[in-house]
Write a protein that holds these residues in place. Structure first.
Motif, mmCIF file in Angstrom:
data_model
loop_
_atom_site.group_PDB
_atom_site.id
_atom_site.type_symbol
_atom_site.label_atom_id
_atom_site.label_comp_id
_atom_site.label_asym_id
_atom_site.label_seq_id
_atom_site.Cartn_x
_atom_site.Cartn_y
_atom_site.Cartn_z
ATOM 1 N N GLY A 1 0.080 8.249 -5.796
ATOM 2 C CA GLY A 1 -0.300 7.140 -4.928
ATOM 3 C C GLY A 1 0.914 6.485 -4.294
ATOM 4 N N VAL A 2 0.861 6.336 -2.984
ATOM 5 C CA VAL A 2 1.982 5.733 -2.261
ATOM 6 C C VAL A 2 1.438 4.962 -1.073
ATOM 7 N N GLY A 3 2.043 3.804 -0.823
ATOM 8 C CA GLY A 3 1.652 3.001 0.322
ATOM 9 C C GLY A 3 1.466 1.542 -0.042
ATOM 10 N N GLY A 4 2.447 0.709 0.310
ATOM 11 C CA GLY A 4 2.294 -0.731 0.164
ATOM 12 C C GLY A 4 2.459 -1.275 -1.232
ATOM 13 N N ILE A 5 3.255 -0.630 -2.076
ATOM 14 C CA ILE A 5 3.476 -1.135 -3.432
ATOM 15 C C ILE A 5 4.667 -2.098 -3.424
ATOM 16 N N PHE A 6 4.357 -3.384 -3.592
ATOM 17 C CA PHE A 6 5.384 -4.425 -3.636
ATOM 18 C C PHE A 6 5.341 -5.199 -4.955
ATOM 19 N N THR A 7 4.188 -5.255 -5.579
ATOM 20 C CA THR A 7 3.996 -6.082 -6.767
ATOM 21 C C THR A 7 3.363 -5.273 -7.882
ATOM 22 N N LEU A 8 3.364 -5.864 -9.078
ATOM 23 C CA LEU A 8 2.701 -5.229 -10.213
ATOM 24 C C LEU A 8 1.220 -5.033 -9.932
ATOM 25 N N ASP A 9 0.583 -6.005 -9.313
ATOM 26 C CA ASP A 9 -0.836 -5.862 -8.989
ATOM 27 C C ASP A 9 -1.075 -4.675 -8.062
ATOM 28 N N ASP A 10 -0.177 -4.471 -7.103
ATOM 29 C CA ASP A 10 -0.302 -3.311 -6.208
ATOM 30 C C ASP A 10 -0.261 -2.011 -6.996
ATOM 31 N N ALA A 11 0.677 -1.929 -7.938
ATOM 32 C CA ALA A 11 0.818 -0.715 -8.744
ATOM 33 C C ALA A 11 -0.389 -0.515 -9.650
ATOM 34 N N LEU A 12 -0.833 -1.581 -10.313
ATOM 35 C CA LEU A 12 -1.983 -1.480 -11.200
ATOM 36 C C LEU A 12 -3.239 -1.076 -10.438
ATOM 37 N N GLU A 13 -3.372 -1.587 -9.237
ATOM 38 C CA GLU A 13 -4.538 -1.269 -8.407
ATOM 39 C C GLU A 13 -4.623 0.229 -8.120
ATOM 40 N N LYS A 14 -3.487 0.830 -7.779
ATOM 41 C CA LYS A 14 -3.487 2.266 -7.471
ATOM 42 C C LYS A 14 -3.705 3.109 -8.726
ATOM 43 N N LEU A 15 -3.147 2.696 -9.821
ATOM 44 C CA LEU A 15 -3.357 3.428 -11.066
ATOM 45 C C LEU A 15 -4.813 3.323 -11.515
ATOM 46 N N ALA A 16 -5.386 2.142 -11.388
ATOM 47 C CA ALA A 16 -6.784 1.962 -11.755
ATOM 48 C C ALA A 16 -7.702 2.757 -10.846
ATOM 49 N N ALA A 17 -7.290 2.955 -9.589
ATOM 50 C CA ALA A 17 -8.090 3.738 -8.639
ATOM 51 C C ALA A 17 -8.063 5.219 -8.961
ATOM 52 N N GLY A 18 -7.057 5.664 -9.727
ATOM 53 C CA GLY A 18 -7.025 7.064 -10.132
ATOM 54 C C GLY A 18 -5.703 7.773 -9.959
ATOM 55 N N ALA A 19 -4.669 7.069 -9.521
ATOM 56 C CA ALA A 19 -3.365 7.716 -9.362
ATOM 57 C C ALA A 19 -2.757 8.023 -10.729
ATOM 58 N N SER A 20 -2.115 9.186 -10.825
ATOM 59 C CA SER A 20 -1.382 9.555 -12.038
ATOM 60 C C SER A 20 0.075 9.125 -11.963
ATOM 61 N N LEU A 21 0.626 9.153 -10.737
ATOM 62 C CA LEU A 21 2.002 8.754 -10.480
ATOM 63 C C LEU A 21 2.015 7.879 -9.233
ATOM 64 N N LEU A 22 3.101 7.132 -9.053
ATOM 65 C CA LEU A 22 3.267 6.253 -7.900
ATOM 66 C C LEU A 22 4.598 6.538 -7.223
ATOM 67 N N GLN A 23 4.656 6.233 -5.932
ATOM 68 C CA GLN A 23 5.920 6.307 -5.195
ATOM 69 C C GLN A 23 6.123 5.036 -4.377
ATOM 70 N N VAL A 24 7.386 4.649 -4.245
ATOM 71 C CA VAL A 24 7.751 3.500 -3.405
ATOM 72 C C VAL A 24 8.842 3.921 -2.432
ATOM 73 N N TYR A 25 8.907 3.220 -1.330
ATOM 74 C CA TYR A 25 9.979 3.378 -0.341
ATOM 75 C C TYR A 25 10.155 2.046 0.389
ATOM 76 N N THR A 26 9.207 1.695 1.253
ATOM 77 C CA THR A 26 9.335 0.460 2.024
ATOM 78 C C THR A 26 9.383 -0.755 1.110
ATOM 79 N N GLY A 27 8.568 -0.773 0.067
ATOM 80 C CA GLY A 27 8.602 -1.891 -0.876
ATOM 81 C C GLY A 27 9.958 -2.034 -1.535
ATOM 82 N N TRP A 28 10.599 -0.897 -1.831
ATOM 83 C CA TRP A 28 11.925 -0.914 -2.451
ATOM 84 C C TRP A 28 12.966 -1.493 -1.494
ATOM 85 N N ILE A 29 12.822 -1.189 -0.192
ATOM 86 C CA ILE A 29 13.746 -1.732 0.799
ATOM 87 C C ILE A 29 13.584 -3.242 0.921
#
Length: 366
Positions: free
Chosen positions: A306-334
Motif C-alpha cells: 500500500g502506497v499513497g498519502g501516508i503521513f500519520t500513524l492513522d494513515d498507515a493503520l488505515e491501509k493495513l486494516a484495509a488489507g495491505a501487507s507492506l507499506l511504502q512512503v515517498y512524498t510523506g517522507w519528504i
C-alpha cells in the motif's frame, strides 16, 4: 517540536530556495557519499536517530524477511545510489527504479513541483535513469544487504507499445539475480501511452514473457494506477491469478486534479492543464479504497503493498486494516522528514499491544 518539519522544511520549501529536483539531487549525492565512504560515525548517528526495532514489526512474505513493513517507494532512489544508507534511516525495505533497459534523460525540466497547500507533489519525470546495467553494477557492489530490495521495471520512452514486453524482459534479464522482488510499472502517467499497458490485452504478453523467463520464481508484482475503475482492476486480478503474480502495488500517482487547493504553479501555469501525476495526501483515500477492494476481491490471498498519502500513524493503520501487507512512503517522507519512519514504527508496534507473532504474509494489524 519536529525539527525538520517546523524549521528546516519551511526553508527548503520557500520560493527563495532551489527547485525540488535540485534539492532531491543534492540529497541523493549526500547519501551516495555516505554510502561510498561508509562514514561509520554518521551512519551510526542516523541509526540511533531513525531506526526503531521491534520483533512484532517483522513481516515474512515471499520467502523474504522484512524487519518492518515500511519501505521507500520507487522514484526517489531510481539508480540505487544510496542502497547502503536506507537501512540506517529505518526502512524495512527499499524499491529502486523505475529502471529502463537503456539510460534515458526523462522529460524536460522543470518536472517536479511541490504543492504545500495540498501536502502533495506533481511529478512528470519520465523515467529518468542510468539504465539497467548501471543499476546492476551498484547492486553487485553492495557491501551488505540489510533489507530486501525491490526493482521497479519500466518501458523506454521511444519503445513502441506493441514492443513493451521486450523492454521489461531486457531489464529483468540484467537484474533478475540481483533484486529480491520485481515490479512491472505500467501505471506511470509520464511515459506516453504507458497506462494503456494496464489493459489485459497489453498486460498479458508482458506477464507471459517475464514469467517464462522467471525460472528462479522471483516475486513479480504489478503497480497499478489509482484512476482505474473496478472492472479494469478485476481484469488485472484475473491475470495476476493466471500468471502467478506475487502481489499488487496500490497505487501509483493520480491524474485527478479535483479537490486541490493549488490552482497555479509558477513557471508551469494552471494545475488543471499540467502534465504529470499527483502524489501525497490527495491520493490517500483512493489508494486505500483500492487496497480494500483488492483484498476483498481476492479473499486476502494476494499480497498488497500500500502506497499513497501516508503521513500519520492513522494513515498507515488505515491501509493495513484495509488489507495491505507492506507499506511504502515517498512524498510523506519528504514533507515530514526522516523522523516519520521511527514515529510510524513506534505507533505500529504500540498498536500490537505486545503481540509479537505476525502470520506469514499477513498485515501486522487487523
Amino acid at each position: 517540536m519536529n525539527l525538520y518539519r517546523d524549521l528546516l522544511q519551511p526553508l527548503l520549501f520557500s520560493g527563495l530556495r532551489a527547485d525540488p529536483e535540485t534539492l532531491k539531487v543534492a540529497l541523493l549525492r549526500t547519501l551516495e557519499w555516505l554510502d561510498v565512504t561508509q562514514a561509520t560515525g554518521i551512519l551510526s548517528l542516523l541509526e540511533r536517530l531513525f531506526c526503531y526495532r521491534d520483533p512484532c514489526l517483522e513481516v515474512r512474505l515471499w520467502g523474504l524477511s522484512f524487519p518492518n513493513p515500511l519501505g521507500l517507494a520507487a522514484g526517489l532512489d531510481k539508480d540505487g545510489v544510496a542502497l547502503g544508507v536506507w537501512p540506517h534511516l529505518g526502512f524495512g525495505f527499499v524499491e529502486v527504479g523505475t529502471v529502463t533497459p537503456q539510460p534515458q534523460p526523462g522529460n524536460p525540466k522543470p518536472r517536479l513541483f511541490r504543492l504545500p497547500q495540498d501536502r502533495a507533489a506533481l511529478n512528470c519525470m519520465g523515467f529518468n535513469n542510468q539504465g539497467a546495467a548501471a543499476l546492476a553494477e551498484r547492486l553487485r557492489r553492495l557491501r551488505q544487504r540489510l533489507i530486501p530490495i525491490g526493482v521497479n521495471l519500466g518501458k523506454g520512452k521511444t519503445t513502441p507499445l506493441e514492443a513493451a514486453a521486450t523492454d521489461y524482459l531486457a531489464s529483468f534479464r540484467v537484474l533478475r539475480e540481483l533484486g529480491d522482488y520485481f515490479v512491472i510499472n505500467v501505471s506511470s502517467p509520464n511515459t506516453p501511452g504507458l497506462r494503456s499497458l494496464q489493459a489485459a490485452k497489453h498486460l498479458e504478453p508482458i506477464l507471459a514473457a517475464l514469467q517464462e523467463e522467471n525460472q528462479a520464481k522471483k516475486p513479480l508484482l504489478v503497480k497499478i494506477a489509482p484512476d482505474l475503475d473496478w472492472p479494469e482492476i478485476d481484469a488485472i486480478l484475473e491475470l495476476a491469478q493466471a500468471y502467478g503474480l506475487a502481489g499488487i502495488i496500490a497505487t501509483n500517482t493520480t491524474l485527478r486534479r479535483d479537490n486541490l487547493k493549488t490552482r497555479f504553479l509558477p513557471g508551469l501555469g494552471p494545475l488543471t492543464t499540467a502534465a504529470g501525476g499527483i502524489s501525497g495526501a490527495p491520493l490517500r483515500e483512493r489508494s486505500t479504497q483500492i487496497i480494500r477492494y483488492i483484498h476483498q476481491a481476492t479473499g486476502g490471498q494476494l499480497p498488497i503493498i500500500g502506497v499513497g498519502g501516508i503521513f500519520t500513524l492513522d494513515d498507515a493503520l488505515e491501509k493495513l486494516a484495509a488489507g495491505a501487507s507492506l507499506l511504502q512512503v515517498y512524498t510523506g517522507w519528504i514533507y515530514e522528514g526522516p523522523s516519520l519512519v521511527p514515529r510510524l514504527l513506534r505507533g505500529l508496534a504500540a498498536s500490537r499491544q505486545g503481540a509479537c507473532s505476525i502470520p506469514s504474509g499477513r498485515k501486522i494489524v487487523g
